[in-house]
Design an enzyme around this catalytic site. Structure first.
Site, PDB file in Angstrom:
ATOM      1  N   GLU A  71     -12.488   6.122   5.893  1.00 42.71           N
ATOM      2  CA  GLU A  71     -11.715   6.125   7.150  1.00 42.71           C
ATOM      3  C   GLU A  71     -10.754   7.292   7.067  1.00 42.71           C
ATOM      4  O   GLU A  71     -10.489   7.901   6.074  1.00 42.71           O
ATOM      5  CB  GLU A  71     -10.696   4.827   6.824  1.00 42.71           C
TER       6      GLU A  71
ATOM      7  N   SER B 106       0.815  -1.191  -0.065  1.00 39.10           N
ATOM      8  CA  SER B 106      -0.113   0.043  -0.011  1.00 39.10           C
ATOM      9  C   SER B 106       0.855   1.395  -0.153  1.00 39.10           C
ATOM     10  O   SER B 106       1.764   1.457  -0.809  1.00 39.10           O
ATOM     11  CB  SER B 106      -0.982  -0.029   1.165  1.00 39.10           C
ATOM     12  N   HIS B 107       0.657   1.990   0.988  1.00 41.52           N
ATOM     13  CA  HIS B 107       1.284   3.411   1.146  1.00 41.52           C
ATOM     14  C   HIS B 107       2.872   3.248   1.926  1.00 41.52           C
ATOM     15  O   HIS B 107       3.423   4.214   1.924  1.00 41.52           O
ATOM     16  CB  HIS B 107       0.656   4.365   2.037  1.00 41.52           C
TER      17      HIS B 107
ATOM     18  N   ASP C 213      -5.519   2.752  -3.566  1.00 43.83           N
ATOM     19  CA  ASP C 213      -6.928   2.648  -2.804  1.00 43.83           C
ATOM     20  C   ASP C 213      -7.040   3.970  -1.876  1.00 43.83           C
ATOM     21  O   ASP C 213      -8.104   4.368  -1.333  1.00 43.83           O
ATOM     22  CB  ASP C 213      -7.215   1.377  -1.861  1.00 43.83           C
ATOM     23  N   ARG C 214      -6.033   4.478  -1.476  1.00 42.77           N
ATOM     24  CA  ARG C 214      -6.029   5.778  -0.801  1.00 42.77           C
ATOM     25  C   ARG C 214      -6.373   7.034  -1.485  1.00 42.77           C
ATOM     26  O   ARG C 214      -5.690   7.176  -2.779  1.00 42.77           O
ATOM     27  CB  ARG C 214      -4.981   5.943   0.105  1.00 42.77           C
TER      28      ARG C 214
ATOM     29  N   ASP D  81      -2.099   6.713  -3.480  1.00 43.03           N
ATOM     30  CA  ASP D  81      -1.340   5.994  -2.607  1.00 43.03           C
ATOM     31  C   ASP D  81      -0.479   4.821  -3.729  1.00 43.03           C
ATOM     32  O   ASP D  81      -0.754   4.731  -4.817  1.00 43.03           O
ATOM     33  CB  ASP D  81      -1.562   5.262  -1.439  1.00 43.03           C
TER      34      ASP D  81
ATOM     35  N   LYS E 183     -11.524   0.493  -0.553  1.00 44.54           N
ATOM     36  CA  LYS E 183     -11.503   1.871  -0.857  1.00 44.54           C
ATOM     37  C   LYS E 183     -10.930   2.175  -2.286  1.00 44.54           C
ATOM     38  O   LYS E 183     -10.151   1.299  -2.718  1.00 44.54           O
ATOM     39  CB  LYS E 183     -10.770   2.463   0.157  1.00 44.54           C
TER      40      LYS E 183
ATOM     41  N   THR F 299     -11.012  -0.453  12.438  1.00 43.70           N
ATOM     42  CA  THR F 299     -10.156   0.024  11.370  1.00 43.70           C
ATOM     43  C   THR F 299      -9.913  -1.353  10.648  1.00 43.70           C
ATOM     44  O   THR F 299      -9.682  -2.344  11.206  1.00 43.70           O
ATOM     45  CB  THR F 299      -8.938   0.370  11.850  1.00 43.70           C
TER      46      THR F 299
ATOM     47  N   LYS G 256      -1.932  -9.558  -0.181  1.00 48.61           N
ATOM     48  CA  LYS G 256      -3.466  -9.751   0.616  1.00 48.61           C
ATOM     49  C   LYS G 256      -4.170 -10.651  -0.202  1.00 48.61           C
ATOM     50  O   LYS G 256      -4.141 -10.334  -1.514  1.00 48.61           O
ATOM     51  CB  LYS G 256      -4.024  -8.233   0.620  1.00 48.61           C
TER      52      LYS G 256
ATOM     53  N   ASP H  12      -0.911   1.746  -4.256  1.00 49.81           N
ATOM     54  CA  ASP H  12      -1.940   0.520  -5.015  1.00 49.81           C
ATOM     55  C   ASP H  12      -3.328   1.292  -5.191  1.00 49.81           C
ATOM     56  O   ASP H  12      -4.065   0.462  -5.656  1.00 49.81           O
ATOM     57  CB  ASP H  12      -2.087  -0.525  -3.919  1.00 49.81           C
TER      58      ASP H  12
HETATM   59  C1  G16 Z   1      -5.242  -0.785   5.647  1.00 51.35           C
HETATM   60  C2  G16 Z   1      -6.859  -1.030   5.423  1.00 51.35           C
HETATM   61  C3  G16 Z   1      -7.451   0.242   5.821  1.00 51.35           C
HETATM   62  C4  G16 Z   1      -6.927   0.598   7.312  1.00 51.35           C
HETATM   63  C5  G16 Z   1      -5.488   0.861   7.152  1.00 51.35           C
HETATM   64  C6  G16 Z   1      -4.932   1.161   8.591  1.00 51.35           C
HETATM   65  O1  G16 Z   1      -4.947   0.449   4.612  1.00 51.35           O
HETATM   66  O2  G16 Z   1      -7.079  -1.400   4.014  1.00 51.35           O
HETATM   67  O3  G16 Z   1      -8.840  -0.291   5.915  1.00 51.35           O
HETATM   68  O4  G16 Z   1      -7.800   1.856   7.635  1.00 51.35           O
HETATM   69  O5  G16 Z   1      -4.726  -0.267   6.835  1.00 51.35           O
HETATM   70  O6  G16 Z   1      -3.762   1.197   8.893  1.00 51.35           O
HETATM   71  P1  G16 Z   1      -3.233   1.029  10.193  1.00 51.35           P
HETATM   72  O7  G16 Z   1      -3.609  -0.269  10.856  1.00 51.35           O
HETATM   73  O8  G16 Z   1      -1.807   1.435   9.918  1.00 51.35           O
HETATM   74  O9  G16 Z   1      -3.812   2.337  10.957  1.00 51.35           O
HETATM   75  P2  G16 Z   1      -3.735   0.144   3.366  1.00 51.35           P
HETATM   76  O10 G16 Z   1      -4.189   1.453   2.633  1.00 51.35           O
HETATM   77  O11 G16 Z   1      -2.576   0.416   4.070  1.00 51.35           O
HETATM   78  O12 G16 Z   1      -4.373  -0.995   2.638  1.00 51.35           O
END
Ligand code: G16
Length: 543
Positions: free
Chosen positions: A363, A113-114, A281-282, A277, A376, A344, A126, A279
């Site tokens: 979120e 992800s980010h 989704d953000r 981000d 997302k 979360t 995932k 991938d």
């Molecule tokens: C992932 C989940 C999100 C969640 C985030 C929380 O985001 O897909 O639903 O809000 O983790 O991250 P943390 O546990 O670090 O607060 P992503 O974009 O990293 O896949």
């Protein structure tokens, strides 16, 4: 071609977190590691014989090699078809859409992800289920259990296959279908948004800067904004996905998307700024001179979604993760629709979306999406904003000011303490948890706690309870602090402190955010003994 059975060992302690398994890239690159995790996933699903899977990733370092490994393993394990993005690329929302569109049994998304990418950065895997969304806890728990007992994986001893050409390739008895990663996603967006109105918006001279952060949304955003909607060439920047995201941190927030923030705060700011981000989704949304918090963005989108064709009939309900501010609840109350508060993790929205209880979810961690997929979706959020701007013909700042005047403003900020020794972070959380019941009535830095609890969620569909999802402190005067340990980090622990303060209708809605949250922030630091546990009071990142 006969499948090969390769002996392996259990990989202990590799529990999937908020969003699959995330580790340092070099860990995933150890011989047999990825294979063992993927086999454990297949086994936990009861095997993949005859199944169709979608596979793709955000193009980060090790993406291409990992996809070849997974394709050979899927073939060795008897899968009938794998749909894979050209060159192994798929944004997370596009992968979710492909799973749903093709009625696939599930999919593997390769991304952290980010988090940064590169041989010394992060990688992740995932598993998404047939609804297109992240696997629920029952599935990730089963995968974890299997990693503890596994002793072999199955693969096919074949050369790598060429993923640069669209079309079908046979791999043993399995078909690999290489698809354009962008086309189906774009077609979906066209069903939701008024592309004519968006073309007219850009035609009228409206200006956009979209920062793809050298990550997967580059090709999607170029095709959408510049090719289809007529935004001038150069509106999308950092548009070529790179294995190390050009050494950057592809996290769309004011800290990591600083270049965009600086532009948006300058005299030469375009009308609208956005970023996505690693991938895809953000999302981050910025108006001229004004950053929109993800919590506010969710609320504004919920209040105005009916202006886009895909949501013209109105929303059924709105869901937010617990640490997200209550701004969207206020919109739901006014619209007379249900609002939900979940732990979360996007997977918790999946069940609510599946049973049709909500249309839009969001979120604080820069994620917003709807029932069009089960992830997302960064570009979806940007398009919905643009559709709203095209209809209202107001600036982002005007829309926000109007929103706060109607609903009041929830000042919100997240303070992150990163790379904290896990023992210290756990000790802090344990101590706070142990004292929660004694806190109501006590004052810290002149602020009295009215309620304190540990958030627990009962899933309305499968009846499972998810406990310990964050510690909540409510203060007199409408303030709240939430403490939670991140589930996506790969180094030590990250303590997240989410702060919010409600300023009702008629109050000052144009204060500096950190200033508006100062009293709650100070009270929380005192109450939690940050200096004692963390050796510091200043967070590493404030968004
Ligand atoms: C992932 C989940 C999100 C969640 C985030 C929380 O985001 O897909 O639903 O809000 O983790 O991250 P943390 O546990 O670090 O607060 P992503 O974009 O990293 O896949």
């Amino acid at each position: 071609m006969t499948p090969q059975i390769v002996p392996t060992k259990p990989i202990e302690g590799q529990k999937p977190g908020t969003s699959g398994l995330r580790k340092k890239t070099r860990i995933f690159m150890q011989p047999g590691y990825l294979e063992t995790y993927v086999q454990a996933t297949f086994d936990a699903l009861g095997g993949v014989v005859g199944k169709t899977l979608v596979v793709g990733g955000d193009g980060r370092f090790f993406n291409a090699e990992a996809i070849q490994t997974i394709l050979k393993m899927a073939a060795g394990n008897g899968a009938s078809r794998v749909i894979v993005g050209q060159n192994g690329l798929l944004s997370t929302p596009a992968a979710s859409h492909l799973i749903r569109l093709n009625g696939a049994d599930g999919g593997l998304i390769l991304s952290a992800s980010h988090n940064p990418g590169g041989i010394d950065a992060d990688f992740g895997v995932k598993y998404n289920i047939a609804n297109g969304g992240p696997a629920p806890e029952a599935v990730t728990d089963a995968i974890f259990q299997r990693t503890l007992e596994i002793d072999a994986y199955v693969t096919l001893g074949t050369p790598d296959i060429d993923l640069s050409q669209l079309g079908e390739i046979a791999l043993g008895g399995m078909v690999v279908q290489v698809v354009d990663p962008v086309a189906d996603y774009l077609a979906l967006m066209e069903t939701l948004f008024d592309f004519d109105a968006l073309r007219a918006l850009f035609g009228s001279g409206f200006t956009l800067r979209f920062d793809a952060m050298h990550a997967v949304t580059g090709p999607y955003a170029k095709a959408l904004f510049e090719d289809r909607l007529g935004a001038p060439a150069g509106s999308v920047v950092n548009a070529v996905p790179q294995p190390d995201f050009a050494g950057g941190h592809p996290d769309p927030n004011p800290v990591w998307a600083k270049e965009l923030m600086d532009l948006m705060m300058s005299d030469s700011a375009p009308d609208f700024g956005a970023a996505s981000d690693g991938d895809g989704d953000r999302n981050m949304v910025v108006g001229r001179g004004l950053y929109v918090t993800p919590s506010d963005s969710l609320a504004v989108l919920a209040a105005n979604a009916h202006l886009a064709p895909g949501y013209a009939k109105g929303l059924v309900g709105v869901a937010r993760s617990m640490p997200t501010s209550e701004a969207s609840d206020r919109v739901a109350a006014k619209l007379g629709i249900k609002s939900y508060e979940t732990p979360t993790g996007w997977k918790f929205f999946g069940t609510l979306l599946d049973i049709g209880h909500v249309t839009i979810c969001g979120e604080e961690s820069a994620g917003t999406g709807s029932d069009h997929v089960r992830e997302k979706d960064g570009l979806w959020a940007v398009l919905l904003w643009l559709n709203i701007l095209a209809e209202r013909r107001q600036s982002v700042a005007e829309i926000l000011t109007d929103h706060w005047a109607t609903f009041g403003r929830d000042y919100f900020s997240r303070h992150d303490f990163e790379a904290v020794p896990s023992d210290a972070a756990n000790a802090l959380m344990d101590k706070l948890q142990g004292t929660l019941s004694t806190l109501p009535g006590q004052s810290f830095n002149g602020l009295t706690v009215t309620r304190a609890d540990s958030f627990s969620y009962l899933d309305p569909v499968d009846g499972t309870t998810s406990a310990n999802q964050g510690l909540r402190l409510f203060f007199e005067g409408g303030g709240r602090a939430v403490l939670r340990l991140s589930g996506t980090g790969t180094e030590g622990a990250t303590l997240r402190v989410y702060l919010s303060q409600y300023a009702p209708k008629g109050a000052d809605h144009h204060r500096d955010t950190q200033e508006a949250l100062r009293q709650i922030s100070d009270a929380t630091a005192t109450l939690c003994d940050f200096p004692d546990f963390l050796g510091r009071t200043t967070p590493d990142v404030m968004t």
